[in-house]
Write a protein that holds these residues in place. Structure first.
Motif, PDB file in Angstrom:
ATOM      1  N   SER A  83       0.849  -1.195   0.000  1.00 27.57           N
ATOM      2  CA  SER A  83       0.000   0.000   0.000  1.00 27.57           C
ATOM      3  C   SER A  83       0.881   1.240   0.000  1.00 27.57           C
ATOM      4  O   SER A  83       1.986   1.212   0.534  1.00 27.57           O
ATOM      5  CB  SER A  83      -0.871   0.039   1.251  1.00 27.57           C
ATOM      6  N   PRO A  84       0.382   2.341  -0.563  1.00 29.57           N
ATOM      7  CA  PRO A  84       1.186   3.567  -0.559  1.00 29.57           C
ATOM      8  C   PRO A  84       1.340   4.132   0.851  1.00 29.57           C
ATOM      9  O   PRO A  84       0.539   3.837   1.739  1.00 29.57           O
ATOM     10  CB  PRO A  84       0.387   4.520  -1.446  1.00 29.57           C
ATOM     11  N   LEU A  85       2.385   4.932   1.033  1.00 30.74           N
ATOM     12  CA  LEU A  85       2.609   5.616   2.300  1.00 30.74           C
ATOM     13  C   LEU A  85       1.940   6.977   2.214  1.00 30.74           C
ATOM     14  O   LEU A  85       2.307   7.812   1.393  1.00 30.74           O
ATOM     15  CB  LEU A  85       4.107   5.784   2.560  1.00 30.74           C
ATOM     16  N   LYS A  86       0.925   7.173   3.042  1.00 33.33           N
ATOM     17  CA  LYS A  86       0.183   8.425   3.051  1.00 33.33           C
ATOM     18  C   LYS A  86       0.848   9.365   4.049  1.00 33.33           C
ATOM     19  O   LYS A  86       1.129   8.970   5.186  1.00 33.33           O
ATOM     20  CB  LYS A  86      -1.254   8.115   3.473  1.00 33.33           C
ATOM     21  N   PHE A  87       1.148  10.589   3.609  1.00 31.82           N
ATOM     22  CA  PHE A  87       1.756  11.561   4.510  1.00 31.82           C
ATOM     23  C   PHE A  87       1.262  12.962   4.203  1.00 31.82           C
ATOM     24  O   PHE A  87       0.819  13.242   3.099  1.00 31.82           O
ATOM     25  CB  PHE A  87       3.293  11.493   4.452  1.00 31.82           C
ATOM     26  N   VAL A  95      11.444  19.045  -1.605  1.00 32.76           N
ATOM     27  CA  VAL A  95      12.115  17.905  -0.972  1.00 32.76           C
ATOM     28  C   VAL A  95      12.501  16.888  -2.035  1.00 32.76           C
ATOM     29  O   VAL A  95      11.941  16.870  -3.133  1.00 32.76           O
ATOM     30  CB  VAL A  95      11.220  17.222   0.086  1.00 32.76           C
ATOM     31  N   ALA A  96      13.459  16.027  -1.710  1.00 36.23           N
ATOM     32  CA  ALA A  96      13.853  14.925  -2.593  1.00 36.23           C
ATOM     33  C   ALA A  96      13.145  13.673  -2.084  1.00 36.23           C
ATOM     34  O   ALA A  96      13.381  13.226  -0.959  1.00 36.23           O
ATOM     35  CB  ALA A  96      15.359  14.741  -2.572  1.00 36.23           C
ATOM     36  N   LEU A  97      12.253  13.120  -2.906  1.00 32.47           N
ATOM     37  CA  LEU A  97      11.540  11.894  -2.536  1.00 32.47           C
ATOM     38  C   LEU A  97      12.229  10.692  -3.169  1.00 32.47           C
ATOM     39  O   LEU A  97      12.654  10.736  -4.327  1.00 32.47           O
ATOM     40  CB  LEU A  97      10.079  11.971  -2.963  1.00 32.47           C
ATOM     41  N   THR A 103      15.210   3.638   0.912  1.00 37.37           N
ATOM     42  CA  THR A 103      15.471   4.632   1.952  1.00 37.37           C
ATOM     43  C   THR A 103      15.084   4.116   3.333  1.00 37.37           C
ATOM     44  O   THR A 103      14.147   3.330   3.477  1.00 37.37           O
ATOM     45  CB  THR A 103      14.722   5.949   1.662  1.00 37.37           C
ATOM     46  N   GLN A 104      15.792   4.593   4.339  1.00 44.16           N
ATOM     47  CA  GLN A 104      15.450   4.276   5.723  1.00 44.16           C
ATOM     48  C   GLN A 104      14.566   5.373   6.326  1.00 44.16           C
ATOM     49  O   GLN A 104      14.170   5.277   7.479  1.00 44.16           O
ATOM     50  CB  GLN A 104      16.728   4.126   6.558  1.00 44.16           C
ATOM     51  N   ARG A 105      14.259   6.409   5.519  1.00 45.72           N
ATOM     52  CA  ARG A 105      13.418   7.529   5.968  1.00 45.72           C
ATOM     53  C   ARG A 105      12.282   7.785   4.989  1.00 45.72           C
ATOM     54  O   ARG A 105      12.137   8.885   4.481  1.00 45.72           O
ATOM     55  CB  ARG A 105      14.254   8.804   6.089  1.00 45.72           C
ATOM     56  N   GLY A 111      19.878   9.070   0.515  1.00 48.37           N
ATOM     57  CA  GLY A 111      21.144   8.820  -0.179  1.00 48.37           C
ATOM     58  C   GLY A 111      21.440   7.358  -0.447  1.00 48.37           C
ATOM     59  O   GLY A 111      22.476   7.026  -1.029  1.00 48.37           O
ATOM     60  N   THR A 112      20.561   6.455  -0.055  1.00 47.27           N
ATOM     61  CA  THR A 112      20.778   5.019  -0.257  1.00 47.27           C
ATOM     62  C   THR A 112      20.945   4.679  -1.732  1.00 47.27           C
ATOM     63  O   THR A 112      21.635   3.715  -2.067  1.00 47.27           O
ATOM     64  CB  THR A 112      19.607   4.207   0.343  1.00 47.27           C
TER      65      THR A 112
END
Length: 127
Positions: A83-87, A95-97, A103-105, A111-112
């Motif tokens: 499922s998508p992450l809703k934010f 921002v850089a998505l 990513t861990q965030r 930067g992964t």
């Protein structure tokens, strides 16, 4: 005994029988697998996006969306179980998505994508 969601059907002898609802687990398993698919690398670089304060976004988790970095529903139609992450954006800013999905965030790039592991992966393949 009470059977929730049961169906009444006429029996051979003229009385009505209470039969339990047909098992739909096989149908559900087709659309909602118990083990979700793994995310795939959509791109190997992040996408810069202007987020608007107070607006809700759905970040693609599966990597299959054609509208990266946002969800287009591909996870459902490809039966990924993801499922998508809703934010919700707290402030208006650029921002850089993440699009490598490692990513861990999430949903933000950490930067992964620069790691050898991600750079060696094929776009469209799981990590």
């Amino acid at each position: 005994m009470r059977c929730v969601g049961a169906i009444l059907r006429p029996a051979a002898h003229g009385a009505w029988d209470l039969n339990p609802r047909r098992d739909i687990s096989s149908w559900l398993a087709r659309w909602f697998p118990r083990t979700p698919a793994r995310s795939v690398v959509a791109l190997k670089t992040p996408i810069k996006v202007e987020l608007v304060a107070g607006k809700t976004y759905r970040w693609c988790v599966c990597g299959r969306s054609k509208k990266q970095p946002f969800c287009d529903g591909s996870h459902f139609f490809q039966r990924t179980g993801l499922s998508p992450l809703k934010f919700k954006a707290q402030e208006t800013r650029t921002v850089a998505l993440c699009t490598c999905k490692a990513t861990q965030r999430p949903p933000y790039c950490d930067g992964t994508h620069r790691s050898e592991h991600v750079q060696k992966a094929e776009v469209g393949s799981p990590l």
